[in-house]
Motif scaffolding. Structure first.
Motif, mmCIF file in Angstrom:
data_model
loop_
_atom_site.group_PDB
_atom_site.id
_atom_site.type_symbol
_atom_site.label_atom_id
_atom_site.label_comp_id
_atom_site.label_asym_id
_atom_site.label_seq_id
_atom_site.Cartn_x
_atom_site.Cartn_y
_atom_site.Cartn_z
ATOM 1 N N TRP A 1 -3.207 -88.420 9.142
ATOM 2 C CA TRP A 1 -3.583 -88.662 7.750
ATOM 3 C C TRP A 1 -2.764 -89.812 7.183
ATOM 4 N N SER A 2 -3.264 -90.399 6.132
ATOM 5 C CA SER A 2 -2.526 -91.466 5.441
ATOM 6 C C SER A 2 -1.218 -90.942 4.856
ATOM 7 N N THR A 3 -1.069 -89.634 4.767
ATOM 8 C CA THR A 3 0.179 -89.018 4.293
ATOM 9 C C THR A 3 1.201 -88.864 5.418
ATOM 10 N N GLY A 4 0.770 -89.091 6.665
ATOM 11 C CA GLY A 4 1.636 -88.897 7.825
ATOM 12 C C GLY A 4 1.456 -87.549 8.495
ATOM 13 N N GLU A 5 0.709 -86.645 7.870
ATOM 14 C CA GLU A 5 0.493 -85.325 8.458
ATOM 15 C C GLU A 5 -0.463 -85.422 9.640
ATOM 16 N N THR A 6 -0.353 -84.462 10.577
ATOM 17 C CA THR A 6 -1.129 -84.522 11.816
ATOM 18 C C THR A 6 -1.963 -83.266 12.073
ATOM 19 N N THR A 7 -2.217 -82.492 11.032
ATOM 20 C CA THR A 7 -3.040 -81.291 11.163
ATOM 21 C C THR A 7 -4.482 -81.613 10.766
#
Length: 188
Positions: free
Chosen positions: A88-94
């Protein structure tokens, strides 16, 4: 295996021992022995291509409100052949993320089967927390001649449809009171 020095002739015209290819095709190589002039052509080596496109999709609510302070964005309906990985653009990978800030969000989905990836279109989460202004109008004094007064909250400012909850428990825009007291209204 050759006795002397080997020379190579690929079906691409190249003459090195190894070649790099970037196109799907059938490839052969003819190897010639410099010692005795014998040569042989390899069996066909087929290079295939798997570039099936990934479709990255984001679903979820797109508006934060006074009641909805966070929303879940979900990319699990994205299309891949193998197993999807997410960034995600937030850095999350879920596959799903919970956001509580208005912003533009994207997700890059990668297919484990072929390594292809794509980034979703921008998914915009907006925020509507426009303040409500609760206003009560009406007479404020009971007398021998005025034994009841009407309190009116209908001039309160809202964007949508207002709902009312008076300190008396009533839920209409106006109430009639005949007792001296402090009265409040919650406008939603």
């Amino acid at each position: 295996t050759v006795l002397g020095t080997a020379s190579y002739l690929w079906s691409t015209g190249e003459t090195t021992a190894t070649i790099v290819v970037s196109e799907p095709n059938d490839y052969t190589v003819t190897v010639t022995d410099s010692d005795n002039g014998c040569s042989t052509t390899s069996e066909v080596f087929t290079v295939t291509e798997d570039i099936t496109s990934v479709v990255a999709t984001i679903t979820g609510d797109s508006e934060l409100t006074c009641e909805t302070t966070s929303v879940t964005l979900d990319a699990s309906s994205s299309t891949v052949q193998g197993t999807a990985s997410y960034l995600w653009s937030t850095g999350e990978t879920t596959a799903t993320i919970v956001v509580s800030e208005p912003n533009d969000y994207t997700v890059t989905v990668t297919d484990s089967d072929n390594g292809c990836s794509t980034t979703s279109e921008v998914f915009t989460v907006t925020e509507d927390i426009t303040s409500v202004v609760a206003t009560i109008t009406g007479d404020s004094e009971l007398t021998c001649a005025t034994t009841s007064v009407t309190l009116d909250a209908s001039s309160s400012t809202v964007l949508g449809t207002a709902s009312y909850l008076w300190s008396t428990g009533e839920t209409t825009a106006t109430i009639v009171v005949s007792e001296p007291n402090d009265y409040t209204v919650t406008v939603t």
